[in-house]
Design a protein around this motif. Structure first.
Motif, PDB file in Angstrom:
ATOM      1  N   LEU A 190       0.577  -1.590  -0.050  1.00 47.94           N
ATOM      2  CA  LEU A 190      -0.245   0.030  -0.120  1.00 47.94           C
ATOM      3  C   LEU A 190       0.849   1.139  -0.600  1.00 47.94           C
ATOM      4  N   MET A 196       4.968  -6.206  -1.065  1.00 41.64           N
ATOM      5  CA  MET A 196       3.964  -6.112  -0.474  1.00 41.64           C
ATOM      6  C   MET A 196       4.292  -7.367   0.858  1.00 41.64           C
ATOM      7  N   ASN A 202       2.076  -3.396   4.823  1.00 37.17           N
ATOM      8  CA  ASN A 202       1.255  -2.400   3.900  1.00 37.17           C
ATOM      9  C   ASN A 202       0.844  -3.151   2.462  1.00 37.17           C
ATOM     10  N   ILE A 204      -2.532  -6.142   2.154  1.00 38.06           N
ATOM     11  CA  ILE A 204      -4.054  -6.624   1.746  1.00 38.06           C
ATOM     12  C   ILE A 204      -4.485  -7.535   2.045  1.00 38.06           C
ATOM     13  N   ARG A 216      -8.112   0.124   4.156  1.00 36.43           N
ATOM     14  CA  ARG A 216      -6.942  -0.208   4.205  1.00 36.43           C
ATOM     15  C   ARG A 216      -6.241   0.240   2.698  1.00 36.43           C
ATOM     16  N   VAL A 217      -7.359  -0.152   1.493  1.00 37.62           N
ATOM     17  CA  VAL A 217      -6.938   0.581   0.135  1.00 37.62           C
ATOM     18  C   VAL A 217      -7.732   2.490   0.260  1.00 37.62           C
ATOM     19  N   THR A 219      -6.180   3.590   2.440  1.00 34.94           N
ATOM     20  CA  THR A 219      -4.137   4.495   2.714  1.00 34.94           C
ATOM     21  C   THR A 219      -3.561   3.967   1.734  1.00 34.94           C
ATOM     22  N   ALA A 220      -3.766   4.252   0.766  1.00 38.49           N
ATOM     23  CA  ALA A 220      -2.728   3.878  -0.278  1.00 38.49           C
ATOM     24  C   ALA A 220      -2.330   4.519  -0.839  1.00 38.49           C
ATOM     25  N   VAL A 240      -2.131   1.923  -7.685  1.00 42.99           N
ATOM     26  CA  VAL A 240      -3.031   2.116  -7.158  1.00 42.99           C
ATOM     27  C   VAL A 240      -3.427   1.218  -9.024  1.00 42.99           C
ATOM     28  N   LYS A 270      -9.676   5.175  -5.782  1.00 40.28           N
ATOM     29  CA  LYS A 270      -9.588   4.064  -4.740  1.00 40.28           C
ATOM     30  C   LYS A 270     -10.704   3.145  -4.173  1.00 40.28           C
TER      31      LYS A 270
END
Ligand code: TRP
Length: 329
Positions: A190, A196, A202, A204, A216-217, A219-220, A240, A270
């Motif tokens: 992220l 990852m 970071n 998912i 969480r996405v 915050t990417a 993203v 997002k």
């Protein structure tokens, strides 16, 4: 014509709930290989002890990981799924292989040097022997094919060298294991900057709830050069956007166009990614919940896997002991 299938072995450390990087980079490939090989997949809990100081989470991590594997399609009816320490023969073979492994080979391994720097207070004997244990994993089952990421290639090369050296002393015994590289792009976290990984927080998780996934996405990190909503974006450098390829495949060219024209903001983008991820993963999540609800099922799978793995292991170890003259002819 009768055709022998090759044998795949791969191991993964018990890192607990798996994330989309684990899925796209490894698990998905494990699932596919089941069609063409006899597959053995192992959760390497002993390897985890080389770096894990906190062991209270180990049992949970093993179970969560096995649940993810099963829900993703690793099939205990076709493949052997087991936990490394449940087949203790691997530790015997590790000791025997250690006798033909020059220490200088192990001290040269880049991952060892890195780990030694990361944990100077815990440069243990097991850490130096990590690649010997990994070799024991593979050859105990006489596997010829080892699906791994690029980072494991030096370990595989060492495994082949250990096998060759064993052969020069004691005669041909094992197939020389070949790495099978997963041709998959690195999945960034992220933060958009690093691979990852759970340890970088970071990730998912596959099994996250739709709500947590969305949270969480959001915050990417996107295109860092895009500071205002009206700035045009640069999809090629936006993580993203990369993730949209996996989860919103049909929308990629539209997303690209709108981003570059500043017709689409990062927040909406997002939100749409979260929707895509949640949509794609819903069947997996349903299956996982269903499997988790079956009492004792995961334990049964692991016990059956260990039993089948052990039947092979015992035979190999006997052969090795004969060759090393630990057993009378
Ligand atoms: N070293 C591997 C990793 O960190 C895990 C591993 C242990 C493995 N034993 C193995 C991989 C045998 C392939 C085959 O990812």
């Amino acid at each position: 014509m009768f055709c022998m299938k090759g044998r795949v072995f791969s191991g993964a450390r018990p890192t607990g709930r798996q994330h989309i990087g684990n899925y796209l980079g490894a698990i998905q490939n494990y699932v596919k290989l089941q069609d063409d090989y006899d597959c053995i997949y192992c959760i390497v809990d002993i390897h985890a002890l080389t770096t894990l100081e906190e062991t209270s989470v180990l049992q949970d991590n093993i179970r969560e990981m096995m649940l993810d594997w099963l829900a993703a399609g690793l099939d205990p009816a076709r493949s052997i799924l087991f936990v490394q320490s449940h087949v203790p023969e691997v530790m015997e073979l590790h000791t025997l292989l250690s006798m033909v492994t020059p220490l200088s080979w192990l001290l040269r391994v880049a991952t060892f040097k890195e780990k030694a720097k990361q944990q100077p207070q815990n440069v243990n004997y097991g850490l130096v022997g990590y690649p010997v244990l990994m070799t024991a994993d593979i050859v105990l089952y006489k596997a010829d094919t080892v699906p791994v990421g690029e980072d494991q290639l030096p370990h595989l090369e060492l495994a082949r060298e250990i096998v060759r050296r064993f052969h020069t002393f004691f005669g041909a015994t094992f197939p020389e294991p070949n790495a099978k590289l997963t041709d998959f792009p690195l999945v960034m976290g992220l933060d958009g900057a690093r691979k990852m990984s759970k340890s970088l927080d970071n990730q998912i998780e596959l099994a996250a709830s739709p709500k947590d996934t969305a949270k969480r996405v959001m915050t990417a990190v996107t295109d860092p050069a895009r500071r205002y909503r009206t700035d045009p974006g640069h999809p090629t450098i936006c993580n993203v956007f990369t993730l949209h390829h996996f989860f919103n495949d049909g929308l990629v060219s539209q997303i690209e166009r709108e981003c570059m024209a500043a017709d689409r903001g990062c927040v909406a983008c997002k939100q749409q990614l979260a929707q895509g991820i949640n949509g794609s993963l819903q069947p997996f999540r349903d299956r996982r919940a269903e499997i988790a609800a079956r009492r004792g099922y995961v334990e049964e799978v692991m016990a059956d896997g260990a039993r089948r793995a052990r039947a092979i292991a015992v035979e190999t170890l006997k052969e090795v002991k004969y060759k090393m003259r630990l057993l009378p002819r």
